[in-house]
Design a protein around this motif. Structure first.
Motif, PDB file in Angstrom:
ATOM      1  N   GLY A 105       0.784  -1.336  -0.013  1.00  0.00           N
ATOM      2  CA  GLY A 105       0.067  -0.011  -0.042  1.00  0.00           C
ATOM      3  C   GLY A 105       0.901   1.418  -0.004  1.00  0.00           C
ATOM      4  O   GLY A 105       2.120   1.111   0.240  1.00  0.00           O
ATOM      5  N   ILE A 106       0.228   2.518  -0.315  1.00  0.00           N
ATOM      6  CA  ILE A 106       0.684   3.376  -0.311  1.00  0.00           C
ATOM      7  C   ILE A 106       1.251   4.127   0.810  1.00  0.00           C
ATOM      8  O   ILE A 106       2.485   4.408   0.665  1.00  0.00           O
ATOM      9  N   PRO A 107       0.860   3.775   1.997  1.00  0.00           N
ATOM     10  CA  PRO A 107       1.572   4.598   3.056  1.00  0.00           C
ATOM     11  C   PRO A 107       2.745   4.038   3.484  1.00  0.00           C
ATOM     12  O   PRO A 107       3.742   4.543   3.809  1.00  0.00           O
ATOM     13  N   SER A 108       2.650   2.333   3.174  1.00  0.00           N
ATOM     14  CA  SER A 108       4.022   1.719   3.684  1.00  0.00           C
ATOM     15  C   SER A 108       5.283   2.134   2.636  1.00  0.00           C
ATOM     16  O   SER A 108       6.355   2.420   2.867  1.00  0.00           O
ATOM     17  N   ILE A 109       4.922   2.098   1.264  1.00  0.00           N
ATOM     18  CA  ILE A 109       5.991   2.444   0.441  1.00  0.00           C
ATOM     19  C   ILE A 109       6.258   4.069   0.537  1.00  0.00           C
ATOM     20  O   ILE A 109       7.565   4.242   0.262  1.00  0.00           O
ATOM     21  N   ASP A 206      -6.967   0.122  -1.790  1.00  0.00           N
ATOM     22  CA  ASP A 206      -7.525  -0.934  -1.163  1.00  0.00           C
ATOM     23  C   ASP A 206      -7.625  -2.165  -1.851  1.00  0.00           C
ATOM     24  O   ASP A 206      -7.476  -2.128  -2.871  1.00  0.00           O
ATOM     25  N   PHE A 207      -7.398  -3.166  -1.464  1.00  0.00           N
ATOM     26  CA  PHE A 207      -7.337  -4.492  -2.087  1.00  0.00           C
ATOM     27  C   PHE A 207      -8.560  -5.076  -2.567  1.00  0.00           C
ATOM     28  O   PHE A 207      -8.621  -5.759  -3.636  1.00  0.00           O
ATOM     29  N   TYR A 208      -9.725  -4.714  -1.655  1.00  0.00           N
ATOM     30  CA  TYR A 208     -10.939  -5.483  -1.930  1.00  0.00           C
ATOM     31  C   TYR A 208     -11.833  -4.551  -2.604  1.00  0.00           C
ATOM     32  O   TYR A 208     -11.912  -4.412  -3.936  1.00  0.00           O
ATOM     33  N   ILE A 241      -3.638  -3.685 -11.885  1.00  0.00           N
ATOM     34  CA  ILE A 241      -4.004  -2.806 -10.923  1.00  0.00           C
ATOM     35  C   ILE A 241      -3.053  -3.422  -9.586  1.00  0.00           C
ATOM     36  O   ILE A 241      -3.108  -4.757  -9.248  1.00  0.00           O
ATOM     37  N   GLU A 242      -2.780  -2.336  -8.652  1.00  0.00           N
ATOM     38  CA  GLU A 242      -2.064  -2.891  -7.637  1.00  0.00           C
ATOM     39  C   GLU A 242      -2.489  -1.586  -6.601  1.00  0.00           C
ATOM     40  O   GLU A 242      -3.286  -0.502  -6.679  1.00  0.00           O
ATOM     41  N   MET A 243      -1.481  -1.167  -5.684  1.00  0.00           N
ATOM     42  CA  MET A 243      -1.618  -0.337  -4.678  1.00  0.00           C
ATOM     43  C   MET A 243      -0.397   0.618  -4.251  1.00  0.00           C
ATOM     44  O   MET A 243      -0.418   1.144  -3.096  1.00  0.00           O
ATOM     45  N   GLU A 244       0.595   0.726  -5.123  1.00  0.00           N
ATOM     46  CA  GLU A 244       1.576   1.605  -4.710  1.00  0.00           C
ATOM     47  C   GLU A 244       2.199   2.448  -6.002  1.00  0.00           C
ATOM     48  O   GLU A 244       3.023   3.188  -5.822  1.00  0.00           O
TER      49      GLU A 244
END
Length: 275
Positions: A105-109, A206-208, A241-244
């Motif tokens: 996710g964006i916060p972590s990366i 979000d993943f879901y 599609i992904e989250m970062e």
């Protein structure tokens, strides 16, 4: 407010924070490194490539692979986690290649990239290329394909990363290095087992629900509405599609890093195929 990409003619990694000059020590807390506790130029000054991905185990395996490819692995020798004092991220080195995990996710990366960019700046690294690797959900493509990102887009298919800074919404560009994308695509022609293409990557929070999945704890839409959305995404050029990716593209571009993201579509589509 919109911020634009900037590059240093010297090839140095940029930081755009005047407050850093006033600090006696810069502690890279989540990497377990610091400007007083470590000689960062000696440790990292010759780094030319940084590869980042979500999983610590995958990035360790990648570093081991690079050691073998570069002929650096002595018999029985393993790579060491440079960030072993932290339980947030893992970092390994194989010659001029740094391999780092960033979580999900964006916060972590984003946290990892802030500290990585400062690390490369303090180490006086030049002409660094950063590549993000990992898995993703494919959109209208064959399972096992590799998507090289030309532009990261948000959930509205726009090439932007919106960050709330205090109470301002700051909009940052998410363009990635087109020449690097073409270079990676050219390299893929020597690896026939992996179908490779260039396309847009959609980044969600979000993943879901954010990715149109029907199997989360919450779901506020029908399968028909989901497929209609995914068709529009495909027509807008989205192929995975992904989250970062939007945070990755924005931070790297602003700080003078030549960046690219490519993702293996190795997972089941979970219905993410509108065709």
């Amino acid at each position: 407010m919109t911020e634009t990409t900037g590059y240093s003619g010297s090839g140095l990694v940029l930081v755009k924070n005047p407050h850093l000059d006033l600090m006696e020590e810069d502690v890279l807390y989540h990497l377990d490194l610091g400007t007083k506790t470590h000689n960062l130029p000696a440790m990292f000054g010759d780094i030319k490539f940084v590869c980042v991905g979500g999983s610590p185990n995958r990035m360790r395996a990648f570093a081991q692979f690079m050691q073998r490819e570069l002929g650096l692995a002595a018999a029985g020798e393993d790579v060491a986690d440079i960030c072993a004092g932290s339980d947030r991220y893992a970092m390994y080195r194989a010659g001029p290649v740094l391999s780092i995990s960033h979580g999900m996710g964006i916060p972590s990366i984003s946290i990892m990239l802030h500290e990585l960019i400062k690390l490369l700046h303090h180490a006086k690294c030049r002409d660094v290329t950063i590549i993000r690797i990992g898995t993703s959900g494919g959109l209208g493509i064959e399972a096992g394909s590799v998507v090289i990102t030309d532009t990261a887009v948000d959930s509205s298919f726009q090439p932007r990363f919106e960050q709330v800074v205090l109470d301002d919404v700051v909009v940052r560009s998410t363009e990635l290095d087109k020449d690097l994308a073409e270079e990676l695509l050219a390299c893929s022609r020597d690896i026939p087992d992996f179908p490779t293409l260039i396309g847009h990557t959609m980044c969600t929070y979000d993943f879901y629900e954010g990715q149109g999945r029907l199997d989360g704890a919450l779901c506020s839409f029908s399968s028909e509405k989901k497929l209609e959305y995914l068709r529009r995404a495909y027509e807008a050029g989205v192929r995975n599609i992904e989250m970062e990716s939007t945070a990755f593209a924005a931070l790297c571009g602003l700080c003078g890093l030549k960046g690219e993201s490519y993702r293996f579509h190795l997972l089941p589509t979970h219905g993410l195929n509108p065709l």
